[in-house]
Design a protein around this motif. Structure first.
Motif, PDB file in Angstrom:
ATOM      1  N   LEU A  92      31.317  41.039  42.335  1.00 54.40           N
ATOM      2  CA  LEU A  92      31.265  40.129  41.202  1.00 54.40           C
ATOM      3  C   LEU A  92      31.305  40.899  39.889  1.00 54.40           C
ATOM      4  N   ARG A  93      32.022  40.334  38.931  1.00 53.36           N
ATOM      5  CA  ARG A  93      32.018  40.807  37.554  1.00 53.36           C
ATOM      6  C   ARG A  93      31.329  39.720  36.730  1.00 53.36           C
ATOM      7  N   PRO A  94      30.029  39.858  36.457  1.00 52.71           N
ATOM      8  CA  PRO A  94      29.307  38.782  35.778  1.00 52.71           C
ATOM      9  C   PRO A  94      29.639  38.734  34.284  1.00 52.71           C
ATOM     10  N   LEU A  95      29.667  37.511  33.746  1.00 48.40           N
ATOM     11  CA  LEU A  95      29.888  37.291  32.317  1.00 48.40           C
ATOM     12  C   LEU A  95      29.000  36.150  31.864  1.00 48.40           C
ATOM     13  N   ASP A  96      28.408  36.313  30.684  1.00 52.06           N
ATOM     14  CA  ASP A  96      27.636  35.226  30.099  1.00 52.06           C
ATOM     15  C   ASP A  96      27.539  35.448  28.601  1.00 52.06           C
ATOM     16  N   LEU A  97      27.102  34.413  27.909  1.00 51.24           N
ATOM     17  CA  LEU A  97      26.876  34.490  26.470  1.00 51.24           C
ATOM     18  C   LEU A  97      25.655  35.341  26.144  1.00 51.24           C
ATOM     19  N   VAL A  98      24.746  35.457  27.113  1.00 55.96           N
ATOM     20  CA  VAL A  98      23.517  36.230  26.950  1.00 55.96           C
ATOM     21  C   VAL A  98      23.472  37.317  28.019  1.00 55.96           C
ATOM     22  N   PRO A  99      22.649  38.360  27.849  1.00 53.66           N
ATOM     23  CA  PRO A  99      22.534  39.382  28.887  1.00 53.66           C
ATOM     24  C   PRO A  99      22.129  38.777  30.228  1.00 53.66           C
ATOM     25  N   VAL A 100      22.678  39.328  31.290  1.00 49.31           N
ATOM     26  CA  VAL A 100      22.410  38.831  32.631  1.00 49.31           C
ATOM     27  C   VAL A 100      21.297  39.664  33.253  1.00 49.31           C
ATOM     28  N   PRO A 101      20.148  39.066  33.560  1.00 52.86           N
ATOM     29  CA  PRO A 101      19.035  39.841  34.120  1.00 52.86           C
ATOM     30  C   PRO A 101      19.440  40.579  35.386  1.00 52.86           C
ATOM     31  N   GLY A 102      19.084  41.844  35.451  1.00 49.98           N
ATOM     32  CA  GLY A 102      19.374  42.632  36.635  1.00 49.98           C
ATOM     33  C   GLY A 102      20.810  43.077  36.762  1.00 49.98           C
ATOM     34  N   ALA A 103      21.627  42.819  35.747  1.00 49.91           N
ATOM     35  CA  ALA A 103      23.043  43.204  35.789  1.00 49.91           C
ATOM     36  C   ALA A 103      23.408  43.886  34.468  1.00 49.91           C
ATOM     37  N   PRO A 104      22.980  45.139  34.283  1.00 51.54           N
ATOM     38  CA  PRO A 104      23.198  45.818  33.006  1.00 51.54           C
ATOM     39  C   PRO A 104      24.664  46.005  32.652  1.00 51.54           C
ATOM     40  N   ASP A 105      25.546  45.960  33.648  1.00 48.48           N
ATOM     41  CA  ASP A 105      26.974  46.128  33.380  1.00 48.48           C
ATOM     42  C   ASP A 105      27.695  44.797  33.145  1.00 48.48           C
ATOM     43  N   ALA A 106      26.954  43.695  33.129  1.00 44.60           N
ATOM     44  CA  ALA A 106      27.572  42.384  32.916  1.00 44.60           C
ATOM     45  C   ALA A 106      28.211  42.320  31.532  1.00 44.60           C
ATOM     46  N   ILE A 107      29.256  41.523  31.436  1.00 46.87           N
ATOM     47  CA  ILE A 107      29.953  41.320  30.168  1.00 46.87           C
ATOM     48  C   ILE A 107      29.209  40.247  29.385  1.00 46.87           C
ATOM     49  N   ASP A 110      35.746  33.981  22.181  1.00 47.29           N
ATOM     50  CA  ASP A 110      36.328  35.313  21.967  1.00 47.29           C
ATOM     51  C   ASP A 110      37.486  35.525  22.942  1.00 47.29           C
ATOM     52  N   ARG A 111      38.670  35.215  22.497  1.00 48.13           N
ATOM     53  CA  ARG A 111      39.833  35.253  23.396  1.00 48.13           C
ATOM     54  C   ARG A 111      40.144  36.668  23.855  1.00 48.13           C
ATOM     55  N   GLU A 112      39.971  37.640  22.978  1.00 45.46           N
ATOM     56  CA  GLU A 112      40.242  39.027  23.367  1.00 45.46           C
ATOM     57  C   GLU A 112      39.274  39.496  24.444  1.00 45.46           C
ATOM     58  N   ALA A 113      37.989  39.143  24.280  1.00 49.81           N
ATOM     59  CA  ALA A 113      36.989  39.525  25.280  1.00 49.81           C
ATOM     60  C   ALA A 113      37.265  38.845  26.618  1.00 49.81           C
ATOM     61  N   LEU A 114      37.683  37.592  26.581  1.00 48.41           N
ATOM     62  CA  LEU A 114      37.993  36.888  27.825  1.00 48.41           C
ATOM     63  C   LEU A 114      39.180  37.524  28.541  1.00 48.41           C
ATOM     64  N   ARG A 115      40.191  37.873  27.775  1.00 47.83           N
ATOM     65  CA  ARG A 115      41.358  38.483  28.416  1.00 47.83           C
ATOM     66  C   ARG A 115      40.977  39.806  29.072  1.00 47.83           C
ATOM     67  N   GLU A 116      40.145  40.583  28.391  1.00 48.19           N
ATOM     68  CA  GLU A 116      39.691  41.843  28.987  1.00 48.19           C
ATOM     69  C   GLU A 116      38.836  41.575  30.223  1.00 48.19           C
ATOM     70  N   ALA A 117      38.026  40.505  30.177  1.00 48.54           N
ATOM     71  CA  ALA A 117      37.135  40.196  31.301  1.00 48.54           C
ATOM     72  C   ALA A 117      37.907  39.810  32.557  1.00 48.54           C
ATOM     73  N   VAL A 118      39.011  39.084  32.402  1.00 51.12           N
ATOM     74  CA  VAL A 118      39.756  38.635  33.580  1.00 51.12           C
ATOM     75  C   VAL A 118      40.740  39.685  34.085  1.00 51.12           C
TER      76      VAL A 118
END
Length: 276
Positions: free
Chosen positions: A38-53, A59-67
Motif C-alpha cells: 500500500l501507498r497511503p495518502l491522506d490530508l493529515v499524517p497517517v499514524p504508524g506510516a511515516p512514509d505516507a503521502i 493539489d493536482r501535481e501531488a496527486l499525479r506524483e502519488a499515482v
C-alpha cells in the motif's frame, strides 16, 4: 466480470487514499494480507506510516506524483458525512475529478471508488417478502454527500467510456468492527469482508465500470449483492449475531420514521455533519 478472481494476479502496489480515516485505517491493516503493497495518502499524517503521502485532493501535481507507478487506486478520501455544498464539491467532486485526471495521465488501469448507500438513500427499504434492492435502482441521493457519490459513479462511467479507466464503485454500507444501530444490521460490512470485497474489485477481470453494494452476508440484508459476487466476492460475516443485543438496547425503528421508511435512514431528515 466472469471468472475466478483468484486466477488473476493481485496488483503489486495500490494507492490508498483516505488512509488515516476509519475505513482506511482498517484497510491498512487488512489489505496487505491479500497481497498488496500500500501507498497511503491522506490530508493529515497517517499514524504508524511515516512514509505516507500527505496531500490535498486539490493539489493536482501531488496527486499525479502519488499515482505514478501504482497498479490501482482504492479511493476512500473525501468528506464522508453531510457538509455544506461548497465543501462537498471541493472534496468529493472537484477532488475526485483531479484524481481521475491523474489516473488517466499516468495510465493507471483501475480505480476502486468508495461510493455510498446514500447515493440511493431515498429508495424505500424493502419489507419482508419483497425483492432486495437491485444495483441498477435509480440514483435517489439523500444528502449533498449522497449527491456527490452519485456524481462519482457517473464520473467513473465517463472515464471508462471515454478513457478506458476501469472502476468498481462500491456502495459501502457501514464498515465498523460491529454494527452500532439497528439500521446497520441490514447494511453492515465487516472489516474482513470489506477487505475481501476490495480484493475482488481489484482483481476481477474486465470490470469496465461496475457498481456493487458493499455489505456482509447479513440475514436482514436490504440489497442485492449479485454484482459483487460476480467479481468473486464471497462474504463470510453476518450481523445477526449482534441483533438481539442491539434491538434490546435501542428498539426497532418507529413506524413511519426515516429509519423505517428509507434505505438512507436518518440521513434523509437529520444527517450527521462533517467533521464528526
Amino acid at each position: 466480470m466472469d471468472g475466478d478472481a483468484s486466477l488473476n494476479p493481485a496488483p503489486r502496489t495500490v494507492l490508498l487514499t483516505g488512509a488515516a480515516g476509519g475505513v482506511g485505517t482498517l484497510m491498512r491493516e487488512l489489505l496487505p494480507g491479500h497481497g498488496y503493497a500500500l501507498r497511503p495518502l491522506d490530508l493529515v499524517p497517517v499514524p504508524g506510516a511515516p512514509d505516507a503521502i500527505v496531500a490535498d485532493l486539490a493539489d493536482r501535481e501531488a496527486l499525479r506524483e502519488a499515482v505514478r507507478g501504482v497498479d490501482a487506486v482504492v479511493h476512500l478520501a473525501g468528506i464522508s458525512l453531510e457538509a455544506g455544498f461548497d465543501a462537498i464539491v471541493a472534496a468529493n467532486i472537484t477532488g475526485l475529478h483531479h484524481l481521475y485526471e491523474a489516473v488517466r495521465e499516468e495510465g493507471v488501469p483501475r480505480v476502486v471508488f468508495a461510493s455510498s448507500n446514500h447515493a440511493v438513500g431515498f429508495t424505500p427499504r424493502p419489507r419482508e417478502g419483497e425483492p432486495l434492492i437491485p444495483v441498477d435502482t435509480p440514483h435517489r441521493p439523500d444528502t449533498f454527500y449522497g449527491l456527490s457519490k452519485a456524481f462519482g459513479e457517473d464520473l467513473a462511467q465517463f472515464y471508462w467510456d471515454k478513457h478506458g479507466v476501469e472502476t468498481v464503485s462500491v456502495r459501502i454500507g457501514s464498515c465498523f468492527p460491529e454494527p452500532t444501530s439497528v439500521r446497520m444490521l441490514s447494511m453492515w460490512l465487516s472489516p474482513a469482508d470489506c477487505a475481501r470485497l476490495l480484493h475482488a474489485a481489484l482483481t476481477a477481470p474486465g470490470v469496465g465500470h461496475t457498481v456493487v453494494y458493499g455489505s456482509s452476508a447479513n440475514t436482514r440484508a436490504w440489497w442485492d449483492l449479485s454484482s459483487a459476487r460476480a467479481l468473486g466476492y464471497e462474504p463470510e460475516d453476518d450481523s445477526e449475531k449482534f441483533a438481539e443485543r442491539l434491538i434490546a438496547r435501542k428498539g426497532l425503528p418507529a413506524p413511519g420514521s426515516a429509519d423505517d421508511l428509507y434505505l438512507g435512514g436518518h440521513f434523509c431528515v437529520d444527517p450527521p455533519r462533517w467533521p464528526h
